[in-house]
Write a protein that holds these residues in place. Structure first.
Motif, PDB file in Angstrom:
ATOM      1  N   GLU A  44       0.867  -1.165   0.000  1.00  0.00           N
ATOM      2  CA  GLU A  44       0.000   0.000   0.000  1.00  0.00           C
ATOM      3  C   GLU A  44       0.904   1.216   0.000  1.00  0.00           C
ATOM      4  O   GLU A  44       1.836   1.306   0.790  1.00  0.00           O
ATOM      5  N   ILE A  45       0.630   2.159  -0.892  1.00  0.00           N
ATOM      6  CA  ILE A  45       1.435   3.355  -1.051  1.00  0.00           C
ATOM      7  C   ILE A  45       0.608   4.554  -0.607  1.00  0.00           C
ATOM      8  O   ILE A  45      -0.536   4.720  -1.047  1.00  0.00           O
ATOM      9  N   LEU A  46       1.163   5.377   0.265  1.00  0.00           N
ATOM     10  CA  LEU A  46       0.489   6.593   0.702  1.00  0.00           C
ATOM     11  C   LEU A  46       0.677   7.664  -0.361  1.00  0.00           C
ATOM     12  O   LEU A  46       1.803   8.023  -0.704  1.00  0.00           O
ATOM     13  N   CYS A  47      -0.434   8.155  -0.921  1.00  0.00           N
ATOM     14  CA  CYS A  47      -0.385   9.128  -2.020  1.00  0.00           C
ATOM     15  C   CYS A  47      -1.135  10.392  -1.640  1.00  0.00           C
ATOM     16  O   CYS A  47      -2.165  10.340  -0.964  1.00  0.00           O
ATOM     17  N   ASP A  48      -0.625  11.530  -2.114  1.00  0.00           N
ATOM     18  CA  ASP A  48      -1.363  12.783  -1.998  1.00  0.00           C
ATOM     19  C   ASP A  48      -2.441  12.794  -3.078  1.00  0.00           C
ATOM     20  O   ASP A  48      -2.250  12.253  -4.168  1.00  0.00           O
ATOM     21  N   VAL A  49      -3.579  13.407  -2.782  1.00  0.00           N
ATOM     22  CA  VAL A  49      -4.710  13.434  -3.706  1.00  0.00           C
ATOM     23  C   VAL A  49      -4.788  14.811  -4.366  1.00  0.00           C
ATOM     24  O   VAL A  49      -4.799  15.838  -3.681  1.00  0.00           O
ATOM     25  N   LEU A  50      -4.837  14.800  -5.706  1.00  0.00           N
ATOM     26  CA  LEU A  50      -4.941  16.025  -6.501  1.00  0.00           C
ATOM     27  C   LEU A  50      -5.903  15.803  -7.658  1.00  0.00           C
ATOM     28  O   LEU A  50      -6.005  14.688  -8.167  1.00  0.00           O
ATOM     29  N   PRO A  51      -6.595  16.856  -8.108  1.00  0.00           N
ATOM     30  CA  PRO A  51      -7.419  16.703  -9.312  1.00  0.00           C
ATOM     31  C   PRO A  51      -6.509  16.640 -10.537  1.00  0.00           C
ATOM     32  O   PRO A  51      -5.678  17.530 -10.746  1.00  0.00           O
ATOM     33  N   MET A  52      -6.612  15.574 -11.315  1.00  0.00           N
ATOM     34  CA  MET A  52      -5.765  15.399 -12.491  1.00  0.00           C
ATOM     35  C   MET A  52      -6.553  14.722 -13.599  1.00  0.00           C
ATOM     36  O   MET A  52      -7.526  14.022 -13.342  1.00  0.00           O
ATOM     37  N   GLU A  53      -6.099  14.897 -14.828  1.00  0.00           N
ATOM     38  CA  GLU A  53      -6.702  14.246 -15.982  1.00  0.00           C
ATOM     39  C   GLU A  53      -6.151  12.837 -16.178  1.00  0.00           C
ATOM     40  O   GLU A  53      -6.759  12.012 -16.817  1.00  0.00           O
ATOM     41  N   ALA A  54      -4.965  12.573 -15.667  1.00  0.00           N
ATOM     42  CA  ALA A  54      -4.332  11.258 -15.779  1.00  0.00           C
ATOM     43  C   ALA A  54      -3.821  10.867 -14.408  1.00  0.00           C
ATOM     44  O   ALA A  54      -3.607  11.716 -13.551  1.00  0.00           O
ATOM     45  N   GLY A  55      -3.638   9.599 -14.196  1.00  0.00           N
ATOM     46  CA  GLY A  55      -3.148   9.159 -12.898  1.00  0.00           C
ATOM     47  C   GLY A  55      -2.017   8.160 -13.020  1.00  0.00           C
ATOM     48  O   GLY A  55      -2.050   7.270 -13.848  1.00  0.00           O
ATOM     49  N   HIS A  56      -1.027   8.366 -12.210  1.00  0.00           N
ATOM     50  CA  HIS A  56       0.094   7.449 -12.122  1.00  0.00           C
ATOM     51  C   HIS A  56       0.497   7.364 -10.658  1.00  0.00           C
ATOM     52  O   HIS A  56       0.336   8.319  -9.908  1.00  0.00           O
ATOM     53  N   ILE A  57       1.021   6.235 -10.286  1.00  0.00           N
ATOM     54  CA  ILE A  57       1.637   6.125  -8.966  1.00  0.00           C
ATOM     55  C   ILE A  57       3.128   6.147  -9.198  1.00  0.00           C
ATOM     56  O   ILE A  57       3.670   5.295  -9.908  1.00  0.00           O
TER      57      ILE A  57
END
Length: 109
Positions: A45-58
């Motif tokens: 499990e990776i802790l990610c910051d949440v942002l509005p985006m058109e594409a998503g990558h980890i």
């Protein structure tokens, strides 16, 4: 994506602003989410910051490398670390597999 996957949103412990995502205004980063990932036999499990985006990558970047004590071989681009008592090495796709993956994605779109 966070809502569609049903992930639990948490308040960011240290909210901050980003400008580089667009030229119009700063975006306040105020939420985080833990995202489950599976790469071969490696599950985490990776802790990610949440942002509005058109594409998503980890992006498995510096925080992940530090948290997991990852050793990166810059020549082979292999990432090696111990997780749940087992040594794990992540290796990149060979060029022909990248091409096939891109062609497959292109044909689906």
């Amino acid at each position: 994506m966070v809502n569609k996957l049903g992930l639990n949103i948490k308040k960011h412990p240290k909210p901050y602003y980003l400008q580089w995502l667009n030229d119009e205004e700063e975006i306040r980063v105020k939420h985080q989410v833990e995202v489950p990932i599976v790469i071969g036999r490696y599950e985490d499990e990776i802790l990610c910051d949440v942002l509005p985006m058109e594409a998503g990558h980890i992006l498995l970047g510096r925080p992940w490398q530090s948290d997991r004590r990852v050793l990166h071989d810059g020549f082979t681009n292999h990432h090696t670390f111990e997780f749940k008592g087992k040594k794990t090495t992540l290796v990149p796709f060979p060029p022909h597999e990248v091409y096939l993956d891109q062609v497959g994605v292109f044909l689906i779109n």
